[in-house]
Scaffold this motif. Structure first.
Motif, mmCIF file in Angstrom:
data_model
loop_
_atom_site.group_PDB
_atom_site.id
_atom_site.type_symbol
_atom_site.label_atom_id
_atom_site.label_comp_id
_atom_site.label_asym_id
_atom_site.label_seq_id
_atom_site.Cartn_x
_atom_site.Cartn_y
_atom_site.Cartn_z
ATOM 1 N N ASN A 184 44.470 30.455 42.704
ATOM 2 C CA ASN A 184 44.247 30.417 44.142
ATOM 3 C C ASN A 184 44.662 31.714 44.839
ATOM 4 N N LEU A 185 44.995 32.745 44.050
ATOM 5 C CA LEU A 185 45.449 33.992 44.637
ATOM 6 C C LEU A 185 44.388 34.623 45.525
ATOM 7 N N ALA A 186 43.145 34.641 45.032
ATOM 8 C CA ALA A 186 42.080 35.281 45.791
ATOM 9 C C ALA A 186 41.888 34.606 47.137
ATOM 10 N N MET A 187 41.920 33.273 47.128
ATOM 11 C CA MET A 187 41.762 32.549 48.375
ATOM 12 C C MET A 187 42.913 32.843 49.337
ATOM 13 N N PHE A 188 44.124 32.926 48.791
ATOM 14 C CA PHE A 188 45.273 33.215 49.647
ATOM 15 C C PHE A 188 45.235 34.652 50.142
ATOM 16 N N GLY A 189 44.539 35.521 49.390
ATOM 17 C CA GLY A 189 44.454 36.914 49.806
ATOM 18 C C GLY A 189 43.822 37.080 51.163
ATOM 19 N N TYR A 190 42.833 36.254 51.487
ATOM 20 C CA TYR A 190 42.214 36.352 52.802
ATOM 21 C C TYR A 190 43.189 35.969 53.911
ATOM 22 N N THR A 191 44.123 35.055 53.585
ATOM 23 C CA THR A 191 45.159 34.713 54.560
ATOM 24 C C THR A 191 46.097 35.887 54.784
ATOM 25 N N MET A 192 46.465 36.571 53.699
ATOM 26 C CA MET A 192 47.348 37.728 53.830
ATOM 27 C C MET A 192 46.661 38.858 54.569
ATOM 28 N N ALA A 193 45.358 38.961 54.432
ATOM 29 C CA ALA A 193 44.623 40.057 55.074
ATOM 30 C C ALA A 193 44.371 39.814 56.541
ATOM 31 N N ILE A 208 52.070 43.526 43.317
ATOM 32 C CA ILE A 208 51.900 42.469 42.314
ATOM 33 C C ILE A 208 52.714 42.853 41.077
ATOM 34 N N TYR A 209 53.663 41.956 40.699
ATOM 35 C CA TYR A 209 54.489 42.152 39.513
ATOM 36 C C TYR A 209 53.979 41.238 38.405
ATOM 37 N N GLY A 210 54.016 41.734 37.179
ATOM 38 C CA GLY A 210 53.618 40.923 36.039
ATOM 39 C C GLY A 210 53.680 41.720 34.757
ATOM 40 N N THR A 211 53.739 41.025 33.655
ATOM 41 C CA THR A 211 53.666 41.706 32.359
ATOM 42 C C THR A 211 52.244 42.226 32.158
ATOM 43 N N GLU A 212 52.091 43.138 31.205
ATOM 44 C CA GLU A 212 50.756 43.691 30.945
ATOM 45 C C GLU A 212 49.770 42.588 30.589
ATOM 46 N N GLN A 213 50.245 41.621 29.827
ATOM 47 C CA GLN A 213 49.368 40.521 29.425
ATOM 48 C C GLN A 213 48.913 39.710 30.626
ATOM 49 N N GLU A 214 49.834 39.408 31.540
ATOM 50 C CA GLU A 214 49.476 38.591 32.698
ATOM 51 C C GLU A 214 48.590 39.371 33.673
ATOM 52 N N LEU A 215 48.858 40.675 33.818
ATOM 53 C CA LEU A 215 48.013 41.480 34.690
ATOM 54 C C LEU A 215 46.587 41.551 34.154
ATOM 55 N N ASP A 216 46.438 41.616 32.821
ATOM 56 C CA ASP A 216 45.104 41.626 32.223
ATOM 57 C C ASP A 216 44.410 40.286 32.433
ATOM 58 N N GLN A 217 45.181 39.192 32.261
ATOM 59 C CA GLN A 217 44.581 37.868 32.402
ATOM 60 C C GLN A 217 44.143 37.582 33.838
ATOM 61 N N GLN A 218 44.806 38.189 34.804
ATOM 62 C CA GLN A 218 44.490 37.922 36.203
ATOM 63 C C GLN A 218 43.699 39.065 36.848
ATOM 64 N N GLN A 219 42.954 39.845 36.024
ATOM 65 C CA GLN A 219 42.185 40.954 36.555
ATOM 66 C C GLN A 219 41.154 40.496 37.586
ATOM 67 N N ALA A 220 40.549 39.359 37.341
ATOM 68 C CA ALA A 220 39.527 38.867 38.265
ATOM 69 C C ALA A 220 40.147 38.567 39.632
ATOM 70 N N ALA A 221 41.305 37.885 39.642
ATOM 71 C CA ALA A 221 41.965 37.563 40.911
ATOM 72 C C ALA A 221 42.446 38.818 41.618
ATOM 73 N N ILE A 222 42.955 39.781 40.816
ATOM 74 C CA ILE A 222 43.439 41.029 41.412
ATOM 75 C C ILE A 222 42.275 41.795 42.045
ATOM 76 N N SER A 223 41.150 41.793 41.377
ATOM 77 C CA SER A 223 39.974 42.487 41.924
ATOM 78 C C SER A 223 39.534 41.849 43.233
ATOM 79 N N GLU A 224 39.593 40.524 43.296
ATOM 80 C CA GLU A 224 39.220 39.855 44.544
ATOM 81 C C GLU A 224 40.201 40.190 45.662
ATOM 82 N N LEU A 225 41.483 40.322 45.322
ATOM 83 C CA LEU A 225 42.470 40.698 46.332
ATOM 84 C C LEU A 225 42.168 42.090 46.877
#
Length: 434
Positions: A184-193, A208-225
């Motif tokens: 739900n990060l992407a959806m919440f991003g519009y609230t932050m914006a 955004i803090y995270g391990t390399e593995q988690e940052l890779d797994q959440q690339q789609a959400a990060i891109s939407e943010l």
């Protein structure tokens, strides 16, 4: 050296009544400088306690971290400054922000920000469960319980996000925390914006803090943010588990978390009193003092009662011997008897007119500057055995000196009807055999 142990229980949470040993924890041990000395993931409580025991660590401060969604962030607009008044008004100030009966909610007060005081609200029953979970550990002393997301390092003017598996922890620059599912990060991003209507903000910084593995797994959400418009996203890679980041931020005061251990759920500060080592000795001294005080009071009562009994016995013997003497009492019986013995020992006559005149004249001669002391009239009552002398003196002290001399000879002497005049004083001296 002061050590802190940060402990974060893992879901699913075990039933403390039936299987308390089944609960697992992530944990990290910090020394006084904030360096990690030991850590563990998914360990039971006994493993943590054993680690402390092997390293001979005692009285370590325990910092418990609970899921961020366990406690609700509120703002209390209270104009008062004194803590007592703030605590009294706190339930009424946040009641409309909480969706349950305010009496069933535990409120913890934080620092003042623009708009009021930061407040953490948590269900009382849940808070009691967390207190039970973190209490009674060997080698540890509970110091604080925080919502885990509240320990994230704050980003000035924006938000901080920490990826934590399927969940994400968030905190704003004013200390507002929450936990959401990562999807739900992407959806919440519009609230932050979207800033408040009265503000004009060019961009909102997001870390955004995270391990390399988690940052890779959440690339789609990060891109939407990043595509949410005015969000300026910055990535921070952490090498270990999120708990390490939370402990580091807390030690270096990168955030202002609210300690849930307040009020009825408060814990001791853990500051050792300088008198702590002397407490056994102080306790023994207090007991000894109380006992000694009791003994002294008992002895005082015993001796006082014995003295009273002795005086009563003496007066009983004196009254048997002199039944007609009504003037003598326990306070003057010794002086009266000494005067009588002195009179008997001198072989003088009884206290008749001649004797009383003899003693009165003798003491008159001994009064300093007796020329100023004159006798106006002298009367003697044989029935009462009293010599009454009307005297005049330049001061009352002369008459008092004469009376004192007669008293020292064992006679009873009283001055009455004293009148002070401009030329001196006059009065009536009554002398008897005592």
């Amino acid at each position: 050296m002061s050590y802190r142990l940060y402990v974060r229980p893992l879901a699913p949470f075990a039933d403390l009544d039936h299987s308390p040993d089944a609960q697992l924890y992530n944990w990290v041990l910090h020394d006084a400088s904030g360096d990690s000395q030991a850590r563990g993931t998914a360990d039971p409580r006994d493993v943590i306690e054993q680690t402390l025991s092997q390293n001979a660590l005692e009285n370590v401060l325990l910092i418990g971290l609970v899921p961020g969604d366990e406690a609700l962030f509120c703002v209390a607009d209270i104009p008062a400054k004194q803590t007592r008044f703030i605590q009294q008004a706190l339930p009424y100030a946040v009641e409309e922000q909480i969706a349950q009966d305010i009496d069933s909610v535990h409120l913890a007060l934080g620092s003042r920000i623009e708009g009021g005081f930061r407040v953490a609200a948590i269900d009382r029953e849940r808070m009691a469960n967390w207190i039970d979970l973190f209490s009674g550990w060997d080698h540890l002393r509970l110091d604080a319980i925080f919502p885990d997301a509240a320990l994230l390092p704050e980003t000035d003017g924006g938000w901080s996000i920490c990826l934590d598996g399927d969940n994400a922890m968030l905190i704003s620059d004013r200390g507002e925390w929450l936990s959401i599912q990562s999807r739900n990060l992407a959806m919440f991003g519009y609230t932050m914006a979207t800033p408040p209507s009265e503000e004009v903000v060019a961009e909102v910084p997001v870390t955004i803090y995270g391990t390399e593995q988690e940052l890779d797994q959440q690339q789609a959400a990060i891109s939407e943010l990043r595509g949410a418009g005015r969000l300026r996203v910055r990535l921070e890679t952490i090498e270990l588990m999120p708990l390490e980041l939370l402990a580091h931020a807390h030690h270096h005061h990168l955030s202002e978390p609210i300690n849930l251990c307040q009020g009825s759920f408060g814990v001791k500060t853990g500051k050792a009193s300088p008198l702590r080592a002397w407490k056994p000795l102080i306790a023994v001294a207090c007991v000894w003092f109380v006992i000694q005080l009791g003994v002294e009071a008992g002895m005082g009562y015993y001796h006082q009662k014995h003295a009273d009994d002795t005086r009563e016995q003496a007066m009983a013997i004196y009254r048997d011997t002199f039944p007609n003497d009504q003037r003598t009492h326990a306070g003057n019986v010794r002086r009266v008897i000494e005067g009588q013995l002195r009179t008997i020992g001198s072989g003088g006559p009884s206290a008749d007119f001649i004797t009383l005149m003899k003693y009165t004249g003798d003491q008159y001669a001994k009064v300093p500057q007796n020329q100023s002391l004159t006798f106006n009239s002298i009367n003697y009552s044989r029935s009462r055995g009293e010599l009454v002398v009307d005297i005049r003196a330049d001061s009352y002290d002369r008459m008092s000196a004469l009376r004192s001399g007669l008293t020292q000879q064992g006679l009873e002497a009283q001055i009455g009807s004293v009148v002070n005049e401009s030329s001196g004083a006059r009065g009536r001296l009554t002398v008897s055999g005592g």
